[in-house]
Design a protein around this motif. Sequence first.
Motif, PDB file in Angstrom:
ATOM      1  N   PHE A 436       6.806 -10.976   5.783  1.00 28.40           N
ATOM      2  CA  PHE A 436       6.800  -9.506   5.809  1.00 28.40           C
ATOM      3  C   PHE A 436       7.117  -8.955   7.201  1.00 28.40           C
ATOM      4  CE2 PHE A 436       4.218 -10.401   2.065  1.00 28.40           C
ATOM      5  CZ  PHE A 436       4.661  -9.449   1.160  1.00 28.40           C
ATOM      6  N   THR A 448       8.428  -4.661  10.794  1.00 27.09           N
ATOM      7  CA  THR A 448       8.369  -5.012   9.378  1.00 27.09           C
ATOM      8  C   THR A 448       9.707  -5.601   8.956  1.00 27.09           C
ATOM      9  OG1 THR A 448       9.018  -2.758   8.786  1.00 27.09           O
ATOM     10  CG2 THR A 448       6.663  -3.253   8.856  1.00 27.09           C
ATOM     11  N   ARG A 450       9.966  -6.616   5.389  1.00 24.48           N
ATOM     12  CA  ARG A 450      10.013  -6.369   3.954  1.00 24.48           C
ATOM     13  C   ARG A 450       9.162  -5.146   3.644  1.00 24.48           C
ATOM     14  NH1 ARG A 450       8.034 -11.338   0.604  1.00 24.48           N
ATOM     15  NH2 ARG A 450       8.110  -9.654  -0.958  1.00 24.48           N
ATOM     16  N   LEU A 452       6.179  -3.015   2.332  1.00 20.40           N
ATOM     17  CA  LEU A 452       4.756  -3.323   2.215  1.00 20.40           C
ATOM     18  C   LEU A 452       4.185  -2.614   0.999  1.00 20.40           C
ATOM     19  CD1 LEU A 452       3.668  -2.913   5.961  1.00 20.40           C
ATOM     20  CD2 LEU A 452       4.406  -4.982   4.779  1.00 20.40           C
ATOM     21  N   HIS A 460      -2.940  -8.186   6.302  1.00 18.15           N
ATOM     22  CA  HIS A 460      -2.116  -9.315   6.759  1.00 18.15           C
ATOM     23  C   HIS A 460      -2.715  -9.824   8.063  1.00 18.15           C
ATOM     24  CE1 HIS A 460       1.264  -8.632   3.918  1.00 18.15           C
ATOM     25  NE2 HIS A 460       0.880  -7.346   4.017  1.00 18.15           N
TER      26      HIS A 460
END
Length: 670
Positions: A436, A448, A450, A452, A460
């Motif tokens: 991620f 980032t 990906r 969320l 995380h």
Amino acid sequence: MWTPGRMSNAKSWLGLGMSLYFWGLMDLMTTVLSGTPTPPGKLEALLPDKPQSHLRIKRSWVWNQFFVLEEYTGTDPLYVGKLHSDMDRGDGSIKYILSGEGAGVVFTIDDTTGDIHAIQRLDREERAQYTLRAQALDRRTGRPMEPESEFIIKIQDINDNEPKFLDGPYVATVPEMSPVGTSVIQVTATDADDPTYGNSARVVYSILQGQPYFSVDSKTGVIRTALMNMDREAKEYYEVIIQAKDMGGQLGGLAGTTTVNITLSDVNDNPPRFPQKHYQMSVLESAPVSSTVGRVFAKDLDEGINAEMKYTIVDGDGADAFDINTDPNFQVGIITVKKPLSFESKKSYTLKVEGANPHLEMRFLNLGPFQDTTTVHISVEDVDEPPIFEPGFYFVEVPEDVAIGTTIQIISAKDPDVTNNSIRYSIDRSSDPGRFFYVDITTGALMTARPLDREEFSWHNITVLAMEMNNPSQVGSVSVTIKVLDVNDNAPEFPRFYEAFVCENAKAGQLIQTVSAVDQDDPHNGQHFHYSLAPEAANNPNFTVRDNQDNTARILTRRSGFGQQEQSVFYLPILIADSGQPVLSSTGTLTIQVCSCDDDGQVLSCSPEAYMLPVSLSRGALIAILACIFVLLVLRSLDQSCSGFWSLSALTKNSFLQFPECPYDGIGSP
């Protein structure tokens, strides 16, 4: 010892035997003159001319107690004494017989003269006296001339035994520095000679070896210290030889010796001393807390508890960075790391260490302080350390709708060494398996990678690594905890399929169902749902929705008089809206069946259409239900034949079914 030179033969004792004989007669005379009753027979021997009409005369033995010296070593028998009866006229008509202890073995008697001789060497220490019996017989007729009588031969002692120390050799202990005259131990010698006769058993003690350190009391055998300030550290062990001499120590007495091993026990009379006044030590800056830096030792000449040591740091600029503990087995001071060290912060330390005796004796305090000090210099050595993150932990909050590629945190690390090498950043992929996030290799910008979704992963926990470019083995790490913040991206919905019924005789305003909703979002102030009829059913004449303002709603009738024949099922669309920004909503359908009921509102029957499956069932669910119905119908029609069972098995391809009552018989397909 009795020697042949002292007595050449038994005849030399004849005078003694005669003396004893006449001594007995004199004793008897004294008895008579004093008026004491006189033994029978002896009076007759003394006063032969006294008229018999005035005395009762009975013939009797004439002798006294005999004495004989021990340890005679001559070749001839030793004359002891003479037995004589007053009836013996010297013509040999009387025969003397000796019996009792040692008769015939140790002592013999001349049966004519009555002379007694010893034929064996006598030892008073083995036997002090013998009890014998004498008898006078008529030699011609063998009849007793006198009643049998008992007498004693006593063995007279000579000085033939030297004193002996039965408990030796002795072991004793006395504290060092003891005052003169301190009692150490008492030794005792025993002499087997007769203590009641002469000085043969009178023992005198003297010291043959051990002066001038010790002395012995000549009468009691008590050994005492004789020298001041005897020092164990100078001489610890002493071998003292004590002599015991009989005859009161006079010339010619016999002597025996024993050894007394005396040990000086330790007292705390020596202060500790450091052999080095300066110690030089070094330690790596990477040394963990409690690791050993070095050892110091204060020497103490004492031993045991008196040599026990306690080490402390009393001064210096390293008292907060180092500690010292005492090793109880070797009495050394072990210097250890107290807190993490840094070559870049401080390169050296100085400690002042004290070693002291914890156990002191008051009488030696005047010798001075029982402690010593030394100085310890400690150098901190540089090592190539991994990069260090500042701060050592990161906590980041990010909305779940953040755009891909958004920088959410700048991660920073530096090389703590003087060289200050360049750093390269990366993410430990085992901590972010979904990938991620990614981090810029040079700037440490965490971004980032990906989209969320808080509803999927709300937290995380990733690990960011920092590696030195010039030394890839030096890698530091830091934990980054990321909390995904909620945004309103989920509409509320019914948690299940709602189905209700209404009686044909229902009245207007009657409650037929209460509904509630769920929302996957988690707003800060909690969920607040709003219920209403969907716009397409806003003017529904049959039912209405009342919001309870507690995230639930009531479904009420708006009229009375429902009929199954008119309409058996109603589908009521209900709009559910949340209070988020933006507001999200969804429509749920409530299925309402019309049923006939009794007067109490209990359902009697509903339209068959009420058992129809809801249109919202999926195609797969419908197929599964139809398949089950088909199987049940086939099983009922098989008439319980095994051939039919195996046909069914082949049809349904459930070859894994096993029925013991229907083994495969070749009919059909197994």
